[in-house]
Write an enzyme that holds these catalytic residues in place. Structure first.
Site, PDB file in Angstrom:
ATOM      1  N   LYS A 136      12.670   4.145 -19.081  1.00  0.00           N
ATOM      2  CA  LYS A 136      12.444   2.998 -19.966  1.00  0.00           C
ATOM      3  C   LYS A 136      13.639   2.786 -20.894  1.00  0.00           C
ATOM      4  O   LYS A 136      14.439   3.699 -21.121  1.00  0.00           O
ATOM      5  CB  LYS A 136      11.231   3.276 -20.866  1.00  0.00           C
ATOM      6  CG  LYS A 136       9.894   3.199 -20.180  1.00  0.00           C
ATOM      7  CD  LYS A 136       8.766   3.410 -21.194  1.00  0.00           C
ATOM      8  CE  LYS A 136       7.402   3.308 -20.542  1.00  0.00           C
ATOM      9  NZ  LYS A 136       7.113   1.977 -19.976  1.00  0.00           N
ATOM     10  N   ARG A 146      -1.420   4.351 -13.022  1.00  0.00           N
ATOM     11  CA  ARG A 146      -2.271   4.160 -11.845  1.00  0.00           C
ATOM     12  C   ARG A 146      -2.191   5.373 -10.925  1.00  0.00           C
ATOM     13  O   ARG A 146      -3.171   5.747 -10.282  1.00  0.00           O
ATOM     14  CB  ARG A 146      -1.869   2.862 -11.128  1.00  0.00           C
ATOM     15  CG  ARG A 146      -0.437   2.826 -10.662  1.00  0.00           C
ATOM     16  CD  ARG A 146       0.094   1.416 -10.420  1.00  0.00           C
ATOM     17  NE  ARG A 146       0.384   0.710 -11.674  1.00  0.00           N
ATOM     18  CZ  ARG A 146       0.864  -0.529 -11.742  1.00  0.00           C
ATOM     19  NH1 ARG A 146       1.117  -1.215 -10.626  1.00  0.00           N
ATOM     20  NH2 ARG A 146       1.090  -1.094 -12.903  1.00  0.00           N
TER      21      ARG A 146
END
Ligand code: BES
Ligand code: MN
Ligand code: ZN
Length: 521
Positions: free
Chosen positions: A292, A366
C-alpha cells in the site's frame, strides 16, 4: 524462582486486563429536579417551556430561558449548549432532541451527548433529567449511550500533573422508572456496552500490541467466567492439517503467526442450529507484496475491526444471557511483505478445495475469510452466517461513513439487518451481488481470481468472491464496514473519535429483535 514466576503471571494478567479508561459511574434515581449542582436537560425543537426545562427555568427565576434566548438555542437534534452559572445551578447542559418521537435510539443519543460532555468536565456529579415515561426502562438506554459516549482510551497518554482530572465522578440518570431502568441496565444493556467497549479497545490498540495471539489472549480474558461459552483456537499446524492454505497464505509473510479463533455461546435450545458471525481479523494490512501507499497505512491497524466486532457481539450476547446459539469466528493474520510472503500469481487451494489465483495480495481480507467461513459451516452447520469485514476502499467511496455495505441473496436476512441498523443507529445500505460479477472473477488457471478484472464494483466483487464459499441453504450476509470502523472526528453522540466498535450494536439488535423476538412470537 517460583515467586518470580508468579510475579510475572501477575504482570501478564495486568497487561491483559482491559485498559482503564476514565468513566463516570452511572447511577439511577427517581425523576426529581435537584435544587442545585450540574444538570442536563433535553429541549424539544421550538418547545422549550415544558418538562424538566420548565422546572429548572422556574428554579432559576427565568434565568435559563433568558440564557437560551440570548444564545439562539432552538433544540435542534444533537445540538448541545452548556450554560455555566444559571441561577442556583453550577451548570445547565441543554441537549436538543428535535421533533422526533422518543425512541431507544434517541435516548441513547441523549445519553451519549451527556456522556461525551461529562468526559470533558471536572464537575463531580451530573444529573440527567428525563421525566418522559413513554419508553420502558428509558434509563437503561440513556446509560448505554452515556457509557459509549464517555468511552476514552488513555492507556498511552501521560496525564498532565498540573491539570484537573476530567471525566471523573458520577452521572445520575433521573428517570420515571429508576428501578426498572437499573434492572434493564444491569441484566441486559450493560452487556452491549461491554461488547462495544471491548471491540473499541482492541481496534484502538496498535499492531505492536494486537496481533493474532494477543487478540486471542484478550478474548480469553474478556470471556473468563462467562457461562455457556467455549473457546477454540487453531494454530498454524492445526490449520495446515485442515488445509486452510488461504488464511495461512495471508499470514505467511509475517513473524506473527495467524490464528483462527472460535467462540461458541450456547444460550438457545440444544438442537437449534447456531448463528455464525465471522470477522476479518487482519491485525495489520500493509498490502503485502502489493504494498500500500504509506500515507494512510497506519489506518490498517483497524483492519481487524470485523473480528473485534463479531467477538464483541458474542461477548454481549453471552453476558446478557441471550436465548440463542451464536458463534464468533475471527480470521486472524498479519499481512506483511517479506521473503516468505504470498506473491501475486500464486495459486491457493482453500480448505474447501476450491482454488484461486492471487492477483493482488492486498485483497487479503477475502482470502482470510473464506477458510473461516468454510470451517464454521463444516463444523457447526449454522442457519445464518454474517461476515463482517473492512473489506474494500470501494465501500468507503460508495457509502461514506453513514452506512456499511450490506450484501445478501437472502431477502429476509437483508430486511432484518436493515431494520436492526435503523433501530440501533448502526445503519446499513444494500448493494448488489449481480450474477455477471462471476465473469469478472474468472481465472485461466484456477477456479477464481481474488480481484475483479474490470476494476468496477469493487465492494460487490469482494462480496461475490466470499459468496462463492457459502453453502447451499445457509442464509448469508456480508457487511463491508471499511468506512465505519474509525471516526476521524467525534461527530456522533455515542461514538467518540477513533474506533467505533461498529457492528456490535447492529448484530445485537438483529439477534434481539429478529431471532429472539421472532422465537417468542
Ligand atoms: N483493508 C483494506 C480495505 C480498507 C480500505 C479498509 C480503507 C479500511 C479503509 C483491504 O484489504 C484492501 O486493501 N482492499 C483493496 C482491494 C483491492 C486490492 C481489490 C482496496 O480496496 O483497495
Ligand atoms: Mn488489503
Ligand atoms: Zn485489508
Amino acid at each position: 524462582m517460583y515467586r518470580l514466576a508468579s510475579l510475572l503471571a501477575v504482570f501478564a494478567a495486568l497487561s491483559l486486563a482491559a485498559p482503564v479508561a476514565a468513566q463516570r459511574t452511572l447511577d439511577f434515581a427517581p425523576y426529581a429536579v435537584p435544587a442545585e449542582g450540574a444538570v442536563a436537560v433535553t429541549v424539544r425543537q421550538g418547545a422549550p417551556l415544558e418538562g424538566a426545562f420548565a422546572e429548572v427555568d422556574r428554579a432559576s427565576g427565568g434565568a435559563l430561558q433568558r440564557a437560551v434566548a440570548a444564545a439562539g438555542f432552538v433544540g435542534d437534534r444533537g445540538v448541545v449548549l452548556n450554560l455555566p452559572g444559571v441561577g442556583p445551578y453550577h451548570q445547565v447542559l441543554l441537549v436538543g432532541v428535535g421533533n422526533d418521537a422518543p425512541s431507544t435510539r434517541l435516548l441513547e443519543d441523549v445519553g451519549g451527548l451527556v456522556g461525551q460532555w461529562g468526559l470533558l468536565s471536572a464537575v463531580p456529579r451530573i444529573e440527567l433529567l428525563w421525566p418522559d415515561a413513554s419508553q420502558p426502562a428509558a434509563g437503561a438506554h440513556l446509560a448505554l449511550g452515556a457509557s459509549l459516549g464517555q468511552y476514552a482510551f488513555r492507556t498511552y497518554r501521560t496525564p498532565r500533573p498540573d491539570a484537573p482530572v476530567l471525566g471523573k465522578g458520577e452521572l445520575v440518570l433521573r428517570v420515571a422508572d429508576a428501578e426498572g431502568s437499573r434492572r434493564a441496565w444491569n441484566d441486559d444493556w450493560s452487556a452491549v456496552a461491554e461488547g462495544v467497549r471491548f471491540s473499541r479497545d482492541l481496534v484502538t490498540e496498535p499492531a505492536n500490541t494486537i496481533h493474532p495471539e494477543s487478540f486471542v489472549e484478550r478474548t480469553r480474558a474478556a470471556f473468563a467466567g462467562v457461562p455457556n461459552v467455549s473457546i477454540e483456537v487453531l494454530d498454524v499446524p492445526a490449520m495446515q492439517k485442515l488445509g486452510m492454505e488461504s488464511l495461512l497464505a495471508v499470514g505467511q509473510g509475517s513473524e506473527r503467526p495467524p490464528r483462527l479463533l472460535v467462540v461458541r455461546y450456547r444460550g438457545g435450545p440444544r438442537d437449534q442450529a447456531p448463528l455464525a458471525f465471522v470477522g476479518k481479523g487482519i491485525t495489520f494490512d500493509t498490502g503485502g507484496i502489493s504494498l500500500k501507499n504509506p500515507e494512510n497505512m497506519w489506518r490498517m491497524k483497524y483492519d481487524m475491526t470485523g473480528a473485534a466486532s463479531v467477538t464483541g457481539t458474542v461477548l454481549a450476547l453471552a453476558k446478557r444471557g441471550a436465548k440463542v446459539n451464536a458463534i464468533a469466528v475471527a480470521a486472524l493474520a498479519e499481512n506483511m511483505p517479506s521473503g516468505t510472503a504470498v506473491r501475486p500469481g500464486d495459486v491457493i487451494r482453500t480448505m474447501s478445495g476450491k482454488t484461486y489465483e492471487v492477483i493482488n495480495t492486498d485483497a487479503e481480507g477475502r482470502m482470510a475469510l473464506v477458510d473461516a467461513i468454510w470451517f464454521v459451516q463444516e463444523r457447526d452447520r449454522p442457519r445464518v452466517l454474517v461476515d463482517v469485514a473492512t473489506l474494500t476502499g470501494s465501500q468507503v467511496t460508495a457509502l461514506g461513513d453513514e452506512y456499511a455495505g450490506l450484501f445478501s441473496r437472502d431477502e429476509a436476512l437483508a430486511a432484518d439487518l436493515l431494520a436492526a441498523g435503523a433501530a440501533s443507529g448502526e445503519e446499513v445500505w444494500r448493494l448488489p451481488l449481480h450474477p455477471s460479477y462471476a465473469k469478472d472473477l474468472e481465472s485461466p488457471i484456477a477456479d477464481l481470481r481474488n480481484v475483479g478484472s474490470t476494476g468496477g464494483a469493487g465492494a460487490s466483487i469482494g462480496a461475490f468472491f466470499i459468496g462463492a464459499w457459502v453453502q447451499e441453504g445457509v442464509a448469508w450476509a456480508h457487511l463491508d464496514v471499511a468506512s465505519m470502523a474509525w471516526r476521524d472526528a467525534p461527530v456522533l453522540p455515542t461514538v467518540p473519535l477513533g474506533a467505533t466498535g461498529y457492528g456490535v450494536r447492529l448484530l445485537d439488535r438483529y439477534v434481539r429483535d429478529h431471532v429472539e423476538g421472532a422465537a417468542a412470537e
